[in-house]
Scaffold this active site. Structure first.
Site, short mmCIF file in Angstrom:
data_model
loop_
_atom_site.label_atom_id
_atom_site.label_comp_id
_atom_site.label_asym_id
_atom_site.label_seq_id
_atom_site.Cartn_x
_atom_site.Cartn_y
_atom_site.Cartn_z
N GLN A 262 35.76 43.85 42.39
CA GLN A 262 36.95 44.44 41.78
C GLN A 262 36.54 45.50 40.77
OE1 GLN A 262 40.37 43.69 42.41
NE2 GLN A 262 40.52 45.58 41.27
N HIS B 52 34.27 38.97 38.90
CA HIS B 52 34.85 39.60 40.09
C HIS B 52 34.22 41.00 40.23
CE1 HIS B 52 37.39 40.21 43.37
NE2 HIS B 52 38.58 40.22 42.82
N ARG C 26 39.24 49.19 46.83
CA ARG C 26 38.40 48.02 47.15
C ARG C 26 37.65 48.31 48.45
NH1 ARG C 26 39.63 42.95 45.16
NH2 ARG C 26 37.68 42.42 46.24
N CYS D 112 44.47 44.49 38.99
CA CYS D 112 43.70 44.17 40.20
C CYS D 112 44.60 43.68 41.33
CB CYS D 112 42.64 43.14 39.87
SG CYS D 112 43.33 41.59 39.29
N ASP E 193 45.81 41.77 33.88
CA ASP E 193 45.68 40.87 35.03
C ASP E 193 46.61 39.68 34.77
OD1 ASP E 193 44.81 39.53 37.32
OD2 ASP E 193 42.92 38.83 36.42
N ARG F 18 34.09 33.54 48.07
CA ARG F 18 35.05 33.43 46.96
C ARG F 18 35.20 31.94 46.67
NH1 ARG F 18 40.90 36.16 46.05
NH2 ARG F 18 39.47 37.81 45.47
#
Ligand code: CP
Ligand code: NVA
Length: 321
Positions: free
Chosen positions: A146, A143, A306, A278, A238, A116
């Site tokens: 996700q 992402h 996830r 998310c 988000d 990340r």
């Protein structure tokens, strides 16, 4: 101990990296979702499945994480493997050792690398130099892990993907870019509404249109968020300021004021519409507490997914068939 039959499109994925969701063909994404459903069932029935015994995943985090960090670690352990958490400051990368040298060295010890970070280019360089699979655990641009969990959640909650209408309201960011790829790959009609100046990246838009033409998906932009959510099966938002954009927060609060997902906005969508985020979420900014904690919200199932989606990914990338 359970054995599972791996969907055939995944049998050629061993050794691949996931940098952006377009690294996987639509049939590979659909197969990952099927495998994730099977893995979720096994876990709910407390049936062990450990195809990654003896495998180690290194995880490099340049930004904070709760879900990605914990779900990858728990997922690897459930599959029989191990995880090493490497913060940049704890390894020589933080003192200037190159990404290339780090990739070459890690490849000699471990079986996969999750990263990340900020620049997507760092993940590209890592993947080019590494001889083991690299997984993008979020960059400023994408992402993909996700998006896999988002698709799994939509499929689980609605029973199907192709033909669903999903509305995304908010910032044209990393989460939206990967959702665009995922929706296009699975035939989902995506409506997007962002304030002026916060639209998704044009190159991602073009890639999405090409993919959508193949699968029958569609992607539509609305300046008015209330029009974007009309008759939607799901409404997604988000944060307004992503990690690394903290200094823009005050400006963004003003620019996004009309884009809050509240009950009045949810009421424009279908009566049985679900709400997705998310996480982490900021109540009363991008979403009201009434919606986030209300009956239409499936955000904690989405967060749980996830784990299941990434276990499928780990099996596909690190498994041996
Ligand atoms: N959604 C998500 O990636 O959460 P974390 O930042 O907690 O990993
Ligand atoms: N867009 C958010 C997602 C966090 C999981 C960020 O990049 O901070």
């Amino acid at each position: 101990m359970a054995t599972l039959s791996i969907p055939s499109p995944l049998k050629t994925c061993t050794g691949k990296s996931l940098l952006t969701l377009t690294d996987f063909a639509p049939d590979e994404i659909t197969s990952l979702l099927s495998l994730a459903h099977e893995l979720k069932k096994l876990q709910k029935n407390e049936i062990a499945y450990k195809p990654l015994t003896g495998k180690t995943l290194a995880m490099i985090f340049d930004k904070p994480s709760t879900r990605t960090r914990v779900s990858f670690e728990v997922g690897m352990v459930q599959l029989g493997g191990h995880v090493m958490n490497l913060n940049r400051q704890d390894i020589q990368l933080g003192r200037g050792e190159t990404v290339e040298d780090t990739a070459k060295v890690l490849s000699r010890y471990i079986d996969g690398i999750l990263i990340r970070t900020y620049d997507h280019e760092t993940v590209d360089i890592l993947a080019k130099t590494s001889t083991v699979p690299v997984i993008n655990g979020l960059t400023d641009y994408y992402h993909p892990c996700q998006a896999l969990a988002d698709l799994l959640t939509l499929q689980e909650e609605k029973g199907y993907l192709t033909g669903l209408k999903v509305a995304y309201v908010g910032d044209g960011n990393n989460v939206l870019h990967s959702l665009m790829h995922g929706a296009a790959a699975t035939g989902v009609h995506l409506s997007i509404s962002t304030p002026a100046g916060y639209e998704p990246n044009l190159a991602v838009w073009k890639e999405t249109e090409i993919l959508a033409a193949e699968t029958g998906a569609s992607i539509t932009f609305y300046t008015d968020p209330l029009l974007a959510v009309q008759e939607a099966d799901a409404v997604y938002t988000d944060v307004w300021a992503s990690m690394g954009q903290e200094e823009e927060k005050e400006k963004r609060l003003k620019d996004f004021a009309e884009y809050q997902v509240n009950q009045a906005m949810m009421d424009q969508a279908k009566e049985d519409a679900i709400f997705l985020h998310c996480l982490p979420a900021y109540r009363e900014l991008e979403v009201t507490a009434e919606v986030l904690d209300g009956p239409q919200s499936v955000v904690f199932n989405q967060a749980e997914n996830r784990l299941h989606a990434q276990k499928a990914l780990l099996v596909a990338l690190l498994g041996e068939f």
